[in-house]
Design a protein around this motif. Structure first.
Motif, PDB file in Angstrom:
ATOM      1  N   GLU A 329       0.829  -1.198   0.000  1.00 53.00           N
ATOM      2  CA  GLU A 329       0.000   0.000   0.000  1.00 53.00           C
ATOM      3  C   GLU A 329       0.869   1.255   0.000  1.00 53.00           C
ATOM      4  O   GLU A 329       1.848   1.351   0.741  1.00 53.00           O
ATOM      5  N   VAL A 330       0.506   2.220  -0.829  1.00 53.17           N
ATOM      6  CA  VAL A 330       1.285   3.445  -0.980  1.00 53.17           C
ATOM      7  C   VAL A 330       0.979   4.400   0.174  1.00 53.17           C
ATOM      8  O   VAL A 330      -0.180   4.717   0.447  1.00 53.17           O
ATOM      9  N   LYS A 331       2.028   4.877   0.852  1.00 50.88           N
ATOM     10  CA  LYS A 331       1.891   5.823   1.949  1.00 50.88           C
ATOM     11  C   LYS A 331       2.332   7.234   1.563  1.00 50.88           C
ATOM     12  O   LYS A 331       1.978   8.205   2.213  1.00 50.88           O
ATOM     13  N   GLY A 332       3.118   7.348   0.516  1.00 49.41           N
ATOM     14  CA  GLY A 332       3.600   8.659   0.096  1.00 49.41           C
ATOM     15  C   GLY A 332       4.180   8.587  -1.303  1.00 49.41           C
ATOM     16  O   GLY A 332       4.537   7.511  -1.803  1.00 49.41           O
ATOM     17  N   ILE A 333       4.261   9.747  -1.959  1.00 49.67           N
ATOM     18  CA  ILE A 333       4.803   9.826  -3.314  1.00 49.67           C
ATOM     19  C   ILE A 333       5.783  10.989  -3.379  1.00 49.67           C
ATOM     20  O   ILE A 333       5.511  12.068  -2.857  1.00 49.67           O
ATOM     21  N   GLY A 334       6.916  10.774  -4.010  1.00 47.00           N
ATOM     22  CA  GLY A 334       7.882  11.840  -4.238  1.00 47.00           C
ATOM     23  C   GLY A 334       8.210  11.935  -5.716  1.00 47.00           C
ATOM     24  O   GLY A 334       8.377  10.918  -6.390  1.00 47.00           O
ATOM     25  N   VAL A 335       8.257  13.150  -6.244  1.00 38.36           N
ATOM     26  CA  VAL A 335       8.653  13.371  -7.634  1.00 38.36           C
ATOM     27  C   VAL A 335       9.995  14.078  -7.625  1.00 38.36           C
ATOM     28  O   VAL A 335      10.116  15.188  -7.100  1.00 38.36           O
ATOM     29  N   MET A 336      11.009  13.438  -8.206  1.00 39.00           N
ATOM     30  CA  MET A 336      12.352  13.999  -8.187  1.00 39.00           C
ATOM     31  C   MET A 336      12.599  14.829  -9.440  1.00 39.00           C
ATOM     32  O   MET A 336      11.907  14.679 -10.463  1.00 39.00           O
ATOM     33  N   LYS A 337      13.589  15.699  -9.372  1.00 45.14           N
ATOM     34  CA  LYS A 337      13.862  16.621 -10.463  1.00 45.14           C
ATOM     35  C   LYS A 337      14.173  15.899 -11.768  1.00 45.14           C
ATOM     36  O   LYS A 337      13.860  16.371 -12.857  1.00 45.14           O
ATOM     37  N   ASN A 338      14.780  14.727 -11.687  1.00 44.03           N
ATOM     38  CA  ASN A 338      15.183  13.988 -12.880  1.00 44.03           C
ATOM     39  C   ASN A 338      14.073  13.116 -13.461  1.00 44.03           C
ATOM     40  O   ASN A 338      14.326  12.305 -14.350  1.00 44.03           O
ATOM     41  N   GLY A 339      12.834  13.266 -12.973  1.00 42.57           N
ATOM     42  CA  GLY A 339      11.712  12.545 -13.550  1.00 42.57           C
ATOM     43  C   GLY A 339      11.374  11.241 -12.865  1.00 42.57           C
ATOM     44  O   GLY A 339      10.399  10.579 -13.240  1.00 42.57           O
ATOM     45  N   ILE A 340      12.139  10.833 -11.876  1.00 41.17           N
ATOM     46  CA  ILE A 340      11.855   9.600 -11.143  1.00 41.17           C
ATOM     47  C   ILE A 340      10.680   9.835 -10.188  1.00 41.17           C
ATOM     48  O   ILE A 340      10.614  10.864  -9.519  1.00 41.17           O
ATOM     49  N   ILE A 341       9.756   8.878 -10.147  1.00 43.67           N
ATOM     50  CA  ILE A 341       8.686   8.886  -9.160  1.00 43.67           C
ATOM     51  C   ILE A 341       9.057   7.891  -8.072  1.00 43.67           C
ATOM     52  O   ILE A 341       9.294   6.712  -8.345  1.00 43.67           O
ATOM     53  N   ALA A 342       9.126   8.373  -6.836  1.00 46.70           N
ATOM     54  CA  ALA A 342       9.471   7.520  -5.707  1.00 46.70           C
ATOM     55  C   ALA A 342       8.195   7.182  -4.945  1.00 46.70           C
ATOM     56  O   ALA A 342       7.494   8.075  -4.465  1.00 46.70           O
ATOM     57  N   VAL A 343       7.890   5.912  -4.849  1.00 51.92           N
ATOM     58  CA  VAL A 343       6.685   5.444  -4.175  1.00 51.92           C
ATOM     59  C   VAL A 343       7.081   4.923  -2.797  1.00 51.92           C
ATOM     60  O   VAL A 343       7.874   3.981  -2.684  1.00 51.92           O
ATOM     61  N   VAL A 344       6.534   5.531  -1.760  1.00 55.97           N
ATOM     62  CA  VAL A 344       6.917   5.207  -0.385  1.00 55.97           C
ATOM     63  C   VAL A 344       5.837   4.327   0.250  1.00 55.97           C
ATOM     64  O   VAL A 344       4.649   4.660   0.210  1.00 55.97           O
ATOM     65  N   THR A 345       6.261   3.192   0.822  1.00 56.96           N
ATOM     66  CA  THR A 345       5.361   2.329   1.578  1.00 56.96           C
ATOM     67  C   THR A 345       5.828   2.319   3.036  1.00 56.96           C
ATOM     68  O   THR A 345       6.718   3.076   3.424  1.00 56.96           O
ATOM     69  N   ASP A 346       5.258   1.439   3.844  1.00 58.39           N
ATOM     70  CA  ASP A 346       5.666   1.366   5.249  1.00 58.39           C
ATOM     71  C   ASP A 346       7.098   0.883   5.418  1.00 58.39           C
ATOM     72  O   ASP A 346       7.773   1.231   6.391  1.00 58.39           O
ATOM     73  N   SER A 347       7.583   0.083   4.469  1.00 57.77           N
ATOM     74  CA  SER A 347       8.874  -0.572   4.668  1.00 57.77           C
ATOM     75  C   SER A 347       9.909  -0.281   3.595  1.00 57.77           C
ATOM     76  O   SER A 347      11.081  -0.616   3.769  1.00 57.77           O
ATOM     77  N   ASN A 348       9.507   0.346   2.491  1.00 52.36           N
ATOM     78  CA  ASN A 348      10.500   0.567   1.437  1.00 52.36           C
ATOM     79  C   ASN A 348      10.118   1.737   0.537  1.00 52.36           C
ATOM     80  O   ASN A 348       9.030   2.303   0.636  1.00 52.36           O
ATOM     81  N   ILE A 349      11.058   2.096  -0.328  1.00 56.30           N
ATOM     82  CA  ILE A 349      10.842   3.090  -1.387  1.00 56.30           C
ATOM     83  C   ILE A 349      11.101   2.388  -2.714  1.00 56.30           C
ATOM     84  O   ILE A 349      12.155   1.758  -2.903  1.00 56.30           O
ATOM     85  N   VAL A 350      10.157   2.470  -3.631  1.00 57.90           N
ATOM     86  CA  VAL A 350      10.331   1.916  -4.972  1.00 57.90           C
ATOM     87  C   VAL A 350      10.467   3.076  -5.944  1.00 57.90           C
ATOM     88  O   VAL A 350       9.586   3.948  -6.007  1.00 57.90           O
ATOM     89  N   PHE A 351      11.561   3.105  -6.679  1.00 56.63           N
ATOM     90  CA  PHE A 351      11.831   4.186  -7.624  1.00 56.63           C
ATOM     91  C   PHE A 351      11.391   3.733  -9.014  1.00 56.63           C
ATOM     92  O   PHE A 351      11.864   2.719  -9.532  1.00 56.63           O
ATOM     93  N   MET A 352      10.466   4.512  -9.607  1.00 53.98           N
ATOM     94  CA  MET A 352       9.864   4.150 -10.889  1.00 53.98           C
ATOM     95  C   MET A 352      10.273   5.165 -11.961  1.00 53.98           C
ATOM     96  O   MET A 352      10.446   6.354 -11.678  1.00 53.98           O
ATOM     97  N   TYR A 353      10.397   4.664 -13.188  1.00 56.27           N
ATOM     98  CA  TYR A 353      10.777   5.557 -14.291  1.00 56.27           C
ATOM     99  C   TYR A 353      10.197   5.023 -15.592  1.00 56.27           C
ATOM    100  O   TYR A 353       9.988   3.812 -15.749  1.00 56.27           O
ATOM    101  N   LYS A 354       9.928   5.923 -16.518  1.00 56.21           N
ATOM    102  CA  LYS A 354       9.469   5.506 -17.850  1.00 56.21           C
ATOM    103  C   LYS A 354      10.654   4.904 -18.596  1.00 56.21           C
ATOM    104  O   LYS A 354      11.556   5.618 -19.039  1.00 56.21           O
ATOM    105  N   GLU A 355      10.610   3.599 -18.741  1.00 52.80           N
ATOM    106  CA  GLU A 355      11.770   2.869 -19.247  1.00 52.80           C
ATOM    107  C   GLU A 355      12.224   3.372 -20.612  1.00 52.80           C
ATOM    108  O   GLU A 355      13.415   3.468 -20.883  1.00 52.80           O
ATOM    109  N   SER A 356      11.270   3.715 -21.487  1.00 51.47           N
ATOM    110  CA  SER A 356      11.644   4.128 -22.835  1.00 51.47           C
ATOM    111  C   SER A 356      12.358   5.457 -22.883  1.00 51.47           C
ATOM    112  O   SER A 356      12.913   5.840 -23.908  1.00 51.47           O
ATOM    113  N   LEU A 357      12.357   6.194 -21.755  1.00 55.84           N
ATOM    114  CA  LEU A 357      13.045   7.493 -21.739  1.00 55.84           C
ATOM    115  C   LEU A 357      14.486   7.387 -21.257  1.00 55.84           C
ATOM    116  O   LEU A 357      15.210   8.362 -21.296  1.00 55.84           O
ATOM    117  N   ARG A 358      14.909   6.218 -20.783  1.00 54.77           N
ATOM    118  CA  ARG A 358      16.255   6.087 -20.240  1.00 54.77           C
ATOM    119  C   ARG A 358      17.280   6.058 -21.360  1.00 54.77           C
ATOM    120  O   ARG A 358      17.010   5.676 -22.480  1.00 54.77           O
TER     121      ARG A 358
END
Length: 358
Positions: A329-358
């Protein structure tokens, strides 16, 4: 000949419609993929600033850098000690410890403690590359500007030889606004003195306006008072107002050129609980989903369960689009300057990115 022209026009219209449809779908439905992950300890808070994220607990501050091309988190700062979080802006994060205000930022390619000043922090706002600080030092209010490029402080408390309660500056530093309160015949008057290149050019006066928060977004000076939010154009000084019975209950999301106010438990009128304001327009919207958490471009992101959605204020075809899904379950969201979306849960942070833009 007329038939050929008609056929060509139809082809052009179809191509244009196809291009805009592809652009919208590509922007809203392109898959985000996880590129990295980090753990969060119990009682640890996470903040996002620039290309960095900061983990803070009762014993230390740790900062990490992550980029789409180098997705493994790299620890760039480990500072033990008891620090109290105070504020975070686009490029700065502020902590307090033992009577000292510490400013952390990237300076000359290194993320570190860039400035230190004594006192208790009242306000921290970023204008362009500079950070404005309003501090209480031995029961005396002082105003400072911190320059991140030179890592130096400027005391502006008596800069114009006037007494003021608040200050803000245009992005290019040429226009300054000094907020001054005075009383006359039982009336509280707010005067905004406008200086351009160090010379006073105008004075805006408001009776019985007592604001608790000041913002500067998209060429607008925004004053938030108990029941009104006042928008003042930086170029024309034209004023617009929205009313709400208790503005402290509103959630706001600031973009580069616009601001969104959301009323989770009420309405601005009989049906709309969200208002979008930029330098030229003000539009109301009905939002019936979970509380949005952060802006992504010009639109807010919000979470429901383990999914993150984008609420489009400009779309008339689709209002929402699911961007990504994680395991917990998502507890928080962070948007970083470089376009990464950081999804915060109770136990971890998952960093997401549009793969085709890398």
């Amino acid at each position: 000949m007329k038939k050929i022209i008609v056929v060509l026009l139809i082809i052009v219209i179809l191509c244009g419609a196809g291009y805009f449809t592809w652009s919208y779908l590509d922007e809203n439905f392109r898959d985000f993929t996880p590129i990295a992950e980090d753990t969060i300890s119990s009682g640890e808070s996470v903040y996002f600033v620039g290309d960095y994220y900061v983990k803070h607990n009762a014993r230390a501050i740790n900062a990490y850098k992550i980029t789409p091309l180098e997705p493994a988190p790299v620890n760039v700062l480990s500072l033990p000690g008891e620090f109290e979080f105070k504020a975070v802006t686009k490029d700065y994060i502020v902590f307090f410890s033992e009577g000292t205000i510490s400013i952390f930022a990237e300076a000359q390619g290194v993320f570190a403690r860039a400035g230190v000043i004594e006192g208790n922090l009242i306000t921290a706002r970023q204008y362009g590359d500079r950070l404005y600080l309003k501090c209480d030092i031995d029961s005396s209010i002082r105003h400072y500007v911190f320059n991140g490029k030179t890592t130096s402080f400027e005391d502006i408390t008596s800069q114009r030889g006037i007494s003021f309660s608040d200050w803000f500056c245009s992005e290019d530093g040429t226009k300054e606004y000094y907020m001054c309160y005075n009383t006359s015949n039982g009336t509280i008057r707010l005067t905004i003195r406008v200086f351009i290149n160090g010379i006073e050019q105008a004075a805006l006066e408001f009776d019985n306006v007592i604001y608790y928060n000041l913002k500067h977004v998209g060429g607008m000076l925004i004053l938030e008072s108990a029941r009104d939010i006042l928008f003042i154009s930086e170029t024309t000084y034209v004023r617009r107002t929205i009313r709400y019975y208790d503005t402290t209950l509103l959630t706001s999301f600031e973009g580069a050129s616009s601001i969104i106010y959301y009323a989770p438990e009420g309405y601005f009128d009989s049906k709309n609980n969200m208002v979008y304001v930029d330098g030229e327009d003000m539009s109301f919207h009905r939002f019936e989903n979970s509380l949005p958490m952060v802006l992504y471009g010009a639109d807010p992101l919000y979470a429901e369960g383990n999914s993150v959605y984008r609420f489009s204020l400009s779309s008339r075809l689709f209002e929402t689009a699911k961007l990504l899904t994680v395991e917990n379950e998502v507890k928080g969201i962070g948007v970083m300057k470089n376009g990464i979306i950081a999804v915060v849960t109770d136990s971890n942070i998952v960093f997401m990115y549009k793969e085709s833009l890398r």
